[in-house]
Write an enzyme that holds these catalytic residues in place. Structure first.
Site, PDB file in Angstrom:
ATOM      1  N   THR A  17     -58.377   8.195  21.210  1.00 36.60           N
ATOM      2  CA  THR A  17     -58.581   6.751  21.251  1.00 36.60           C
ATOM      3  C   THR A  17     -57.657   6.090  20.240  1.00 36.60           C
ATOM      4  O   THR A  17     -57.385   6.654  19.181  1.00 36.60           O
ATOM      5  CB  THR A  17     -60.055   6.390  20.940  1.00 36.60           C
ATOM      6  N   HIS A  21     -70.284  19.355  14.373  1.00 31.03           N
ATOM      7  CA  HIS A  21     -70.265  20.445  13.391  1.00 31.03           C
ATOM      8  C   HIS A  21     -71.111  21.636  13.832  1.00 31.03           C
ATOM      9  O   HIS A  21     -71.089  22.698  13.204  1.00 31.03           O
ATOM     10  CB  HIS A  21     -70.782  19.924  12.046  1.00 31.03           C
TER      11      HIS A  21
END
Length: 423
Positions: free
Chosen positions: A332, A384
């Site tokens: 993006t 994560h």
């Protein structure tokens, strides 16, 4: 014969859609395969086409939510010939008008429609509005008198009128500009916007999202782009932008850190060997993320061609469900809006997204000396749960190295000199 036109399905698991806008009016004569309405779902926007030519009867109002497969309208094919006949008649009446005298024109118009009064001679009417008024047989008086209230939109329009308009209104716009407003407008959320909000909240609640940052010196890419832009356009027919460099660098970096391209499926980790890169695109209907397939096989010109095609579809509102499914990684670019730094949010079921930002000249240390360089901040948001710090940080470092030394794009992200030496 009456032919029913049903609401098409935008994709699996979608049971209802919003009939956003009708492009024709009830009773209009339509042609076969003519685009008559826009349909919005929580995943994409698609067009409703007339399956046959004829007179249309609208059964569902614009803005309503309807079930997939429901009858949106019907077409009476007995009127199919009228569309072509009306066109022929229009063409035939245009040319002879050139030979008619001005006085005769006025007389002819007077016979057809009586002159309407106008208590607002200074009112300006756009050609499109005038056509609609003529179709509904309304005049300026009826339109203005029929307004329920004046909103801030109209006030702002008067406020921005040129100086001559102020003189004619006796300084009215200057008086209005000092007034305060407490108005508030309400707008219904589209299905796409509602689904987007749900997905964004789900990402924050269901992933262990972290963001890591780095900075990139854009000098080398900017010089390369400036030097070869004209030749690139002549050979490939598309402009060379910055996005293609970052998308290609990201693809090569994914080969070095494949976990960044992975995703969670139940209790399994899926690691695609291909790189389908989603590109975040802001459209009037909301944020969409169409996909460029198999970026690992594309050169810069191939990526630029893909970006150009997506941009054209976005402008026309033609991005479909098939354009947005199957991405493995997202890029993006908030820099086009002036963003200095951000924490982009993951596009599920993907596990990572890279955010680009604006390019600003900043003082940096180069070989012990302070120099002014064009710097961009990069961000990588990642889940994560499956991507460790080593892979996330290493991924951005690899992208940084290839942007600052574009020759590494040819060597698969490795140092070209070491590649020559087989190191």
């Amino acid at each position: 014969m009456i032919v029913e036109i049903n609401v098409p399905t935008p994709g699996e698991s979608i049971t209802e859609v919003e009939l956003a806008t009708w492009m024709v009016s009830d009773g209009d004569i339509v042609e076969k395969d003519q685009e008559i309405a826009e349909i919005e779902s929580d995943k994409a926007t698609l067009s409703l086409l007339a399956t046959e030519a004829g007179k249309i009867k609208i059964l569902v109002e614009g803005g309503e939510t309807v079930a997939v497969g429901a009858v949106a309208c019907s077409v009476d094919t007995d009127f199919a010939g009228e569309a072509s006949v009306s066109k022929v008649n229009t063409e035939e009446t245009v040319e002879p008008e050139k030979s008619v005298k001005p006085d005769d024109k006025v007389a002819a118009k007077a016979d057809v429609k009586p002159e309407k009064s106008n208590d607002y001679p200074n009112a300006k009417v756009s050609p499109l509005a005038q056509k609609k008024m003529d179709d509904l047989n309304l005049d300026v008086n009826q339109v203005i008198d029929g307004l329920k209230r004046i909103s801030t939109k109209e006030v702002d329009l008067v406020k921005e009128l040129p100086a001559e308009s102020e003189a004619s209104t006796g300084g009215t716009s200057a008086f209005i500009s000092n007034s305060a407003s407490r108005d508030a407008e309400r707008q219904k959320m589209t299905s796409l916007r509602k689904k987007l909000s749900q997905r964004l909240v789900a990402v924050k609640n269901e992933t262990a999202m972290l963001t890591t940052f780095n900075e990139v010196d854009m000098s080398a890419v900017m010089q390369l782009r400036k030097k070869y832009q004209a030749k690139f356009i002549d050979k490939h027919g598309v402009k060379l932008g910055f996005m293609s460099f970052f998308i290609k660098a990201a693809s090569l970096a994914l080969k070095h850190h494949p976990m960044v391209n992975a995703m969670i499926d139940g209790e399994e980790i899926v690691m695609p060997e291909y790189h389908d890169v989603s590109v975040a695109v802001q459209t009037p209907k909301g944020l969409m993320v169409p996909v460029i397939r198999n970026v690992e096989t594309l050169s810069l010109d191939g990526i630029e061609s893909g970006l150009k095609g997506l941009a054209e579809k976005a402008r026309k509102g033609k991005i479909g469900l098939e354009d947005m499914t199957g991405g493995t990684f997202t890029v993006t670019n908030g820099g086009v809006f002036g963003s200095m730094l951000s924490t982009p949010i993951i596009n599920p079921p993907q596990s990572a997204i890279m955010g680009m930002h604006n390019i600003v000249e900043r003082p940096v240390a180069v070989n012990g000396q302070v120099e002014i360089r064009p710097i961009m901040y990069l961000a990588l948001s990642y889940d994560h749960r499956i991507i460790d710090g080593k892979d996330s940080v290493g991924f951005l470092v690899k992208v940084k190295e290839m942007i600052e030394d574009p020759a590494k794009l040819l060597a698969g992200g490795f140092d070209p000199e070491q590649a020559v030496l087989g190191l």
